[in-house]
Design an enzyme around this catalytic site. Structure first.
Site, mmCIF file in Angstrom:
data_model
loop_
_atom_site.group_PDB
_atom_site.id
_atom_site.type_symbol
_atom_site.label_atom_id
_atom_site.label_comp_id
_atom_site.label_asym_id
_atom_site.label_seq_id
_atom_site.Cartn_x
_atom_site.Cartn_y
_atom_site.Cartn_z
ATOM 1 N N ASP A 235 0.832 -1.199 0.000
ATOM 2 C CA ASP A 235 0.000 0.000 0.000
ATOM 3 C C ASP A 235 0.874 1.259 0.000
ATOM 4 O O ASP A 235 1.883 1.330 0.705
ATOM 5 C CB ASP A 235 -0.860 -0.017 1.278
ATOM 6 C CG ASP A 235 -1.823 1.150 1.344
ATOM 7 O OD1 ASP A 235 -2.685 1.255 0.473
ATOM 8 O OD2 ASP A 235 -1.695 1.971 2.281
ATOM 9 N N GLU A 295 1.285 -0.808 -5.205
ATOM 10 C CA GLU A 295 0.358 0.290 -5.511
ATOM 11 C C GLU A 295 1.224 1.461 -5.965
ATOM 12 O O GLU A 295 1.546 2.362 -5.199
ATOM 13 C CB GLU A 295 -0.479 0.678 -4.291
ATOM 14 C CG GLU A 295 -1.618 1.606 -4.692
ATOM 15 C CD GLU A 295 -2.168 2.480 -3.572
ATOM 16 O OE1 GLU A 295 -3.245 3.059 -3.759
ATOM 17 O OE2 GLU A 295 -1.522 2.618 -2.527
HETATM 18 C C1 NOJ Z 1 -4.261 3.234 -0.702
HETATM 19 C C2 NOJ Z 1 -5.490 2.405 -0.466
HETATM 20 O O1 NOJ Z 1 -5.798 1.715 -1.644
HETATM 21 C C3 NOJ Z 1 -6.569 3.352 -0.027
HETATM 22 O O2 NOJ Z 1 -7.826 2.720 0.028
HETATM 23 C C4 NOJ Z 1 -6.184 3.910 1.311
HETATM 24 O O3 NOJ Z 1 -7.140 4.874 1.710
HETATM 25 C C5 NOJ Z 1 -4.806 4.567 1.257
HETATM 26 N N1 NOJ Z 1 -3.840 3.793 0.533
HETATM 27 C C6 NOJ Z 1 -4.271 4.780 2.637
HETATM 28 O O4 NOJ Z 1 -3.809 3.573 3.167
#
Ligand code: NOJ
Length: 572
Positions: A235, A295
């Site tokens: 993430d 991500e």
């Molecule tokens: C990316 C995640 O996909 C999202 O849903 C989240 O709010 C943020 N990172 C913070 O962790």
């Protein structure tokens, strides 16, 4: 770019499906073995499960691990090889699990660690691997590390987070803006300093310059590898480290949808030092033969390329979000994006939707031909060279169900961004299993409302309909696994000046598959010349199409209906 609000905005017919060569499969079958040297995750199809919304096993209106376990048969028959479960660790749920208060357990809402172990074992029997979501950039403000860090300036964990004095006149240490709106700094009166939080105030950023943080977080990954996970989705991985001098970021004109000034995140996003951490994290993953999915919000081919690592020693599957931020159905735009992904030399990772952006069904749909367009989008990203990551419900054509009143909004971003930005609840609604009141998701009151379209768009009814989006996905997944050229072949762009039809060849030695996708609402006539690819008198044999009448074996005159998909095996 890490602006979900912006991401949102950026970002046939009575179909006769023929599936020559695959029609004898009564169920999706698994990859029998890929080309030499391929890793399992290269031929796999990943599927994102948002556990709150997938299946509720105990009737409390919120999905859980038992619910996921009960749907493994479905996932196997669909042809999924790995599921990525968004965070299910103990959490105050301020950001629905992306605020972790204990990395080595399961939130009671979702079950127990024993339930998780059982899920891993059951999934293995269905030939499905489990990928966890590693919230690596920040914790919850209720995590014991942060509680201790906050307790005094000299606490053992003080330096595990980023604390700084403010500027004069009670101003934060610098001008950095939170992705969730407002300053990225929160003042803590008890110790008289500010802490940094890129996301919500309840999500303080970890200090990755502190080796103790790195050791503790790497141990978290080891813990889950021992519990049988096959990897992690990382993430917010662009944001691990920040400029230690805290330089102000350049301000850009205008405001974002959260009402904050636009900013170039020069000093807190994609710092070169991130890559050192990633290399070490990868070494730990390699001890368990695990995969890292990133991500990764990149703006160029070179940024994307960097995430693979100079020696392929960082993230194996950095998601290419530039692909899904193509904001319209456009053959030239997708052609360009695919070429960009190919130019990195890495193994592409394609997604068309996730829990942070409007569902692809509405983003690409024109309101009239959404089902055809959903099939077209699926045919594209499931036949490209690379690993696709599906988002739950995409395979049945789920649409957004956005809140219409502020008091109904659950997502913290929607609460701040209302009314301009309504948040992400709309793309996180319960999975639609059948046509009953709550779409078969729960016997209780679902935590988010089910749209009325669930009456037709659900697994039970689409499973029975040979022309449904769901059956089209199943067929594509079979092809993705079984067809050598689609699994292992090169990507060769065709007819590159065509403004309407995206066409390409997937070629593996003498095996070749031709894909032609009419991205326009008008009929198109296409003709292919494959002599440069070594095909002197090519003959086509349809494998999968949405055309009412599959064309003959000539590739010099193919008539494509609006939004048609045509996939054919080509022989020399
Ligand atoms: C990316 C995640 O996909 C999202 O849903 C989240 O709010 C943020 N990172 C913070 O962790």
């Amino acid at each position: 770019m890490r602006d979900f609000a912006k991401l949102r905005s950026l970002v046939l017919l009575a179909v006769a499906v023929s599936l020559v060569g695959c029609s004898s499969f009564s169920q999706a079958q698994k990859t029998p073995g890929s080309a030499d040297g391929q890793h399992w995750w290269q031929s796999a199809v990943f599927y994102e499960v948002y556990p709150r919304s997938f299946a509720d096993g105990n009737g409390d209106g919120i999905g859980d691990l038992k619910g996921i376990e009960s749907k493994l048969d479905y996932l196997e028959q669909l042809g999924v090889d790995a599921i990525w479960i968004t965070p299910c660790y103990p959490s105050p749920q301020v950001d629905f699990g992306y605020d972790v208060s204990d990395y080595e357990n399961i939130d009671p809402t979702y079950g127990t660690l024993a339930d998780f172990d059982r899920l891993v074992e059951a999934a293995k029997k269905h030939h499905i691997r489990i990928i966890m979501d590693f919230v690596i950039n920040h914790t919850s403000d209720r995590h014991p590390w942060f509680l201790d860090s906050k307790s005094s300036r000299t606490s053992a964990h003080r330096d595990w987070y980023i604390w700084r004095d403010g500027r004069a006149n009670r101003q934060p240490p610098n001008n950095w803006i939170s992705g969730f709106g407002g300053s990225a700094w929160k003042f803590d009166p008890s110790t008289g300093q500010y802490y940094y939080h890129y996301f919500a105030t309840a999500q303080p950023d970890l200090n990755w310059r502190n080796p103790a943080v790195e050791n503790a977080m790497f141990d978290v990954t080891r813990f889950w590898y021992k519990h049988g996970v096959s990897g992690f989705r990382l993430d917010a991985v662009d944001l691990l480290l920040e400029d230690p001098k805290l330089h102000d970021n350049p301000i850009l004109p205008g405001k974002d949808e959260m009402g904050s000034p636009n900013m170039l995140n020069k000093y807190n996003d994609k710092l070169p030092e991130n890559h050192q951490v990633l290399r070490r994290l990868r070494s730990v993953a390699d001890e368990s033969d695990a995969v890292l999915v990133g991500e990764t919000y990149t703006d160029s081919a070179s940024e994307l390329k960097e995430y693979y690592g100079a020696h392929n020693d960082e993230i194996q599957l950095p998601m290419d979000f530039m692909f899904c931020t193509v904001d319209k159905l456009s053959a030239p735009a997708f052609r360009k994006q695919i070429a960009l992904a190919e130019s990195t030399g890495g193994w592409p990772t394609y997604v068309i939707g996730n829990h942070d952006m409007s569902r692809s069904y509405v983003r690409y749909g024109d309101g009239k031909h959404n089902d055809q367009i959903a099939k077209l989008m699926a045919a594209m990203y499931l036949t490209l060279r690379g690993t696709p990551i599906m988002y739950y419900g995409e395979e049945i054509g789920m649409e957004n169900n956005d809140p219409t009143r502020k008091e109904d909004v659950k997502d913290p971003m929607g609460i701040t961004g209302w009314p301009k930005y309504k948040g992400r609840d709309g793309e996180r609604t319960p999975m639609q299993w059948n046509g009953s009141a709550n779409a078969g998701f729960t016997t209780g009151k679902p935590w988010l409302p089910v749209p009325s379209s669930a009456k037709e768009k659900n697994v039970e009814s689409e499973w029975k309909d040979p022309n449904s989006i769901l059956q089209f996905y199943r067929q594509l997944l079979m092809l993705h696994h079984r067809n050598v050229a689609l699994r292992d072949g090169d990507y060769v762009a065709l007819n590159q000046d065509d403004p309407n039809v995206l066409a390409y060849l997937r070629q593996y030695k003498k095996d070749a598959v031709l894909v032609a996708l009419n991205m326009s609402g008008t009929a198109q006539q296409v003709s292919f010349n494959l002599s440069a690819e070594g095909f002197t008198s090519p003959k086509a044999s349809t494998i999968l199409t949405t055309l009412k009448h599959a064309p003959g074996d000539r590739i010099d005159q193919i008539a494509l209906e609006p939004f048609a998909v045509y996939i054919a095996q080509v022989s020399p």
